[in-house]
Write an enzyme that holds these catalytic residues in place. Structure first.
Site, PDB file in Angstrom:
ATOM      1  N   THR A 186       0.868  -1.180   0.000  1.00 49.42           N
ATOM      2  CA  THR A 186       0.000   0.000   0.000  1.00 49.42           C
ATOM      3  C   THR A 186       0.899   1.223   0.000  1.00 49.42           C
ATOM      4  OG1 THR A 186      -0.049   0.183   2.393  1.00 49.42           O
ATOM      5  CG2 THR A 186      -1.760  -1.141   1.374  1.00 49.42           C
ATOM      6  N   GLU A 331      -5.641  -3.923   1.142  1.00 53.73           N
ATOM      7  CA  GLU A 331      -5.694  -4.915   2.221  1.00 53.73           C
ATOM      8  C   GLU A 331      -6.862  -5.881   2.084  1.00 53.73           C
ATOM      9  OE1 GLU A 331      -5.121  -1.720   2.553  1.00 53.73           O
ATOM     10  OE2 GLU A 331      -3.732  -1.266   4.189  1.00 53.73           O
ATOM     11  N   LYS A 439     -12.836  18.392  11.587  1.00 51.98           N
ATOM     12  CA  LYS A 439     -13.540  18.454  12.866  1.00 51.98           C
ATOM     13  C   LYS A 439     -13.777  19.893  13.254  1.00 51.98           C
ATOM     14  CE  LYS A 439     -13.206  14.386  15.692  1.00 51.98           C
ATOM     15  NZ  LYS A 439     -12.361  13.603  16.573  1.00 51.98           N
ATOM     16  N   TRP A 444     -18.107  16.426  12.958  1.00 49.16           N
ATOM     17  CA  TRP A 444     -17.425  16.041  11.726  1.00 49.16           C
ATOM     18  C   TRP A 444     -18.088  16.643  10.499  1.00 49.16           C
ATOM     19  CZ3 TRP A 444     -16.337  10.055  12.216  1.00 49.16           C
ATOM     20  CH2 TRP A 444     -15.387   9.861  13.236  1.00 49.16           C
TER      21      TRP A 444
HETATM   22  P1  ADP Z   1      -3.699   3.535  -1.399  1.00 45.22           P
HETATM   23  O1  ADP Z   1      -4.389   4.343  -2.454  1.00 45.22           O
HETATM   24  O2  ADP Z   1      -3.546   4.267  -0.109  1.00 45.22           O
HETATM   25  O3  ADP Z   1      -2.546   2.774  -1.862  1.00 45.22           O
HETATM   26  P2  ADP Z   1      -5.801   1.680  -1.635  1.00 45.22           P
HETATM   27  O4  ADP Z   1      -5.712   1.753  -3.076  1.00 45.22           O
HETATM   28  O5  ADP Z   1      -5.868   0.377  -0.966  1.00 45.22           O
HETATM   29  O6  ADP Z   1      -4.645   2.384  -0.971  1.00 45.22           O
HETATM   30  O7  ADP Z   1      -6.949   2.635  -1.197  1.00 45.22           O
HETATM   31  C1  ADP Z   1      -7.961   2.277  -0.325  1.00 45.22           C
HETATM   32  C2  ADP Z   1      -8.731   3.501   0.084  1.00 45.22           C
HETATM   33  O8  ADP Z   1      -9.222   4.196  -1.043  1.00 45.22           O
HETATM   34  C3  ADP Z   1      -9.932   3.194   0.914  1.00 45.22           C
HETATM   35  O9  ADP Z   1      -9.595   2.968   2.247  1.00 45.22           O
HETATM   36  C4  ADP Z   1     -10.770   4.437   0.709  1.00 45.22           C
HETATM   37  O10 ADP Z   1     -10.356   5.481   1.557  1.00 45.22           O
HETATM   38  C5  ADP Z   1     -10.446   4.824  -0.696  1.00 45.22           C
HETATM   39  N1  ADP Z   1     -11.490   4.371  -1.606  1.00 45.22           N
HETATM   40  C6  ADP Z   1     -11.510   3.285  -2.384  1.00 45.22           C
HETATM   41  N2  ADP Z   1     -12.638   3.219  -3.109  1.00 45.22           N
HETATM   42  C7  ADP Z   1     -13.374   4.304  -2.781  1.00 45.22           C
HETATM   43  C8  ADP Z   1     -14.651   4.819  -3.169  1.00 45.22           C
HETATM   44  N3  ADP Z   1     -15.397   4.219  -4.081  1.00 45.22           N
HETATM   45  N4  ADP Z   1     -15.063   5.959  -2.597  1.00 45.22           N
HETATM   46  C9  ADP Z   1     -14.325   6.595  -1.671  1.00 45.22           C
HETATM   47  N5  ADP Z   1     -13.126   6.166  -1.271  1.00 45.22           N
HETATM   48  C10 ADP Z   1     -12.650   5.037  -1.814  1.00 45.22           C
END
Ligand code: ADP
Length: 542
Positions: A186, A331, A439, A444
């Site tokens: 990640t 994850e 916040k 929120w």
């Molecule tokens: P990173 O981009 O940090 O490498 P990921 O690709 O695993 O990690 O991203 C996961 C995160 O992306 C989620 O925890 C969420 O915050 C965001 N995310 C994924 N899909 C959506 C969605 N459809 N709408 C809003 N947020 C999303």
């Protein structure tokens, strides 16, 4: 008493064997890094994946050892997906948009033995190679004619030569389905990246669930073009799904701008695509500017960050392309929820239907979710109460690779770091990432809501909402906006646009216009960078 059914491990190789036997003629079309279009069948994919397995063994890659890739979406990457994992080694997809130092750190942490890369990443690999002492072989994913005339990488190997020298005969080994299959780090906004290590079992189960009609809805009648990169959580599982269902695959290679994508959609009869919202912006802008349409594309899967409702409307109303909003994480392999409407919702008036579609959707079978308060107490599914989102299931991590970061679970549940509501129909809606929440006076404010509204303004190309310090309220929303080229928009016009759309106290305290919003390696807005940029920003209301 046990059932009397056969025991067969769920292995990635079985997806390929199935595709070869039942969909052998089905096509895989790839726009190559070299620029041309390459076309072959699942039968040829299977043969070359067996050659890959032999070639990797010849390079000394052992059972469970990692093979890194730095590659775009293309057939050679697909061969590595199956050849490496199928033989019992572990495919480690690296994200080429990361900084070389970060890439080096990840490759060393993963202990990659071989690194296979597309020619576009030669300079990147050359920058990393002298320091990457654990990597025993570097393989350029090309043929002899396209090999670089000179390279600082000692003993650089040519992929096509390796395959030619390798036998096409290989019996996929049968082993424990819990054995690791692939590894994806990640991006992690703080600290070092952490690895999610998938197993054959988790991958095959995820594939079953993700292909279902109310999930990504893929079948042998589809032509799938994954824009989401194969280095980003296995292109959301589409390379596995395509083999399971026998769908035609179209890979765009490095050519991801609107014009190239649209050409490929049309020439190959693409029916389904998938990607993050920022990619679709470029595509829509191109289609709009040139008065084009989509001849065959009927669905697009949008996830990775929230899909602005304005984008959904554009796709659905102007172009008759249905948007499937989905949520997931590295994850969780990545699919968690998909927003397929229930019959009653389909019959709702358009406005209400869009309100449902803006949600990230309901859990696919296999993923269990809940929202909790600060004390870990479960919160009601009323569509209003928001809390920390937790998930569990057979394709959710139990821990990070090498135990990095300690035990990530809380009582067996994985805390996603997202804040969301869940309604009575089970539709989950992300209001924010926990670290992006604003916040104000202890309450929120969901930044995604504010961004979605701003994005609906015709002059706005991109909008991010971040917390700015406020002496009385602690934090107040600051809206950062990129205008569309040639468009005019003032602070006052932007703020007036929020009137009547949200509670008045949610309205941003200020608007700043910028040329660009920093995007991360997976095409998401980097709000942490924006926050750094605006740490000393004084709100006019302060
Ligand atoms: P990173 O981009 O940090 O490498 P990921 O690709 O695993 O990690 O991203 C996961 C995160 O992306 C989620 O925890 C969420 O915050 C965001 N995310 C994924 N899909 C959506 C969605 N459809 N709408 C809003 N947020 C999303």
């Amino acid at each position: 008493m046990n059932g009397l059914m056969q025991e067969q491990p769920l292995l990635i190789s079985s997806l390929l064997t199935h595709a070869e036997r039942h969909h052998g003629d089905q096509q895989i079309v790839s726009r190559r890094v070299e620029g041309d279009l390459h076309r072959y069948s699942f039968r040829e994919l299977a043969e070359r994946a067996r050659r890959v397995a032999n070639a990797m063994a010849a390079l000394g890659v052992g059972f469970g050892e990692r093979v890194g890739t730095l590659a775009w979406n293309g057939y050679r990457h697909m061969e590595l997906y199956y050849g490496v994992s199928g033989s019992g080694a572990v495919l480690h997809t690296l994200n080429p948009r990361l900084h070389p130092d970060q890439l080096l750190w990840i490759a060393e942490h993963a202990e990659d033995k071989v690194l296979c890369f597309d020619l576009s990443f030669l300079p990147l690999v050359e920058a990393v190679a002298p320091r990457a002492r654990g990597i025993k072989a570097f393989v350029a994913l090309t043929d002899r004619a396209h090999m670089p005339a000179a390279s600082s990488i000692p003993g650089l190997l040519c992929y096509e030569e390796l395959l030619e020298a390798a036998s096409p005969d290989f019996d996929w080994p049968v082993f424990d389905e819990h054995h690791a299959s692939s590894l994806c780090y990640t991006s992690g906004t703080t600290g070092h990246p952490k690895g999610a290590l998938y197993s054959h079992r988790s991958t095959v189960l995820h594939t079953f669930a993700a292909a279902l009609p109310d999930s990504l809805n893929c079948s042998a009648r589809d032509t799938i073009l994954p824009v989401v990169p194969m280095f980003h959580v296995n292109a959301w599982g589409l390379p596995y799904i395509a083999c399971m269902v026998g769908a035609k695959l179209v890979f765009p290679g490095p050519f991801l701008e609107g014009r190239s994508l649209h050409e490929l959609f049309e020439s190959e009869g693409v029916t389904v695509s998938a990607g993050v919202p920022t990619v679709w912006q470029g595509l829509l802008a191109h289609v709009e500017a040139n008065n084009l349409a989509f001849g065959t594309m009927r669905r697009t899967i949008i996830g990775g960050s929230a899909c602005p409702p304005a984008m959904m409307r554009a796709f659905q109303e102007r172009y008759d392309v249905q948007v499937l909003h989905a949520w997931g994480m590295t994850e969780i392999s990545p699919l968690g929820t998909a927003c397929t409407l229930k019959p009653r919702q389909l019959a709702l008036p358009a406005e209400e239907r869009y309100a449902v579609q803006a949600k990230q959707g309901r859990a696919v079978f296999g993923v269990d979710m809940k929202i909790v308060d600060e004390d870990g107490k479960a919160l009601p599914w009323d569509g209003k109460t928001s809390g920390d989102l937790l998930v569990r299931g057979p394709w959710v991590i139990a821990s990070y690779f090498k135990g990095e970061g300690g035990d990530p679970l809380a009582d067996g549940w994985f805390p996603t770091g997202d804040v969301s509501t869940i309604d009575a129909d089970g539709f989950m809606q992300i209001t924010d990432r926990a670290k992006d929440v604003i916040k104000s006076g202890g309450e929120w404010i969901g930044s995604i809501d504010l961004e979605n509204i701003a994005m609906a303004h015709p002059a706005v190309a991109m909008a991010a909402c971040i917390a700015a310090h406020h002496p009385k309220w602690d934090e107040r929303p600051l809206l950062v906006v990129v205008r569309k080229p040639g468009a005019t928009l003032t602070r006052e016009e932007m703020l007036a646009f929020f009137d009547g759309k949200i509670a008045r106290w949610w309205t941003p305290d200020d608007v700043v216009f910028v040329d660009a919003i920093p995007l991360g390696a997976t095409g998401k807005m980097q709000k942490n960078k924006l926050r750094d940029q605006f740490t000393d920003y004084r709100l006019p209301t302060a």
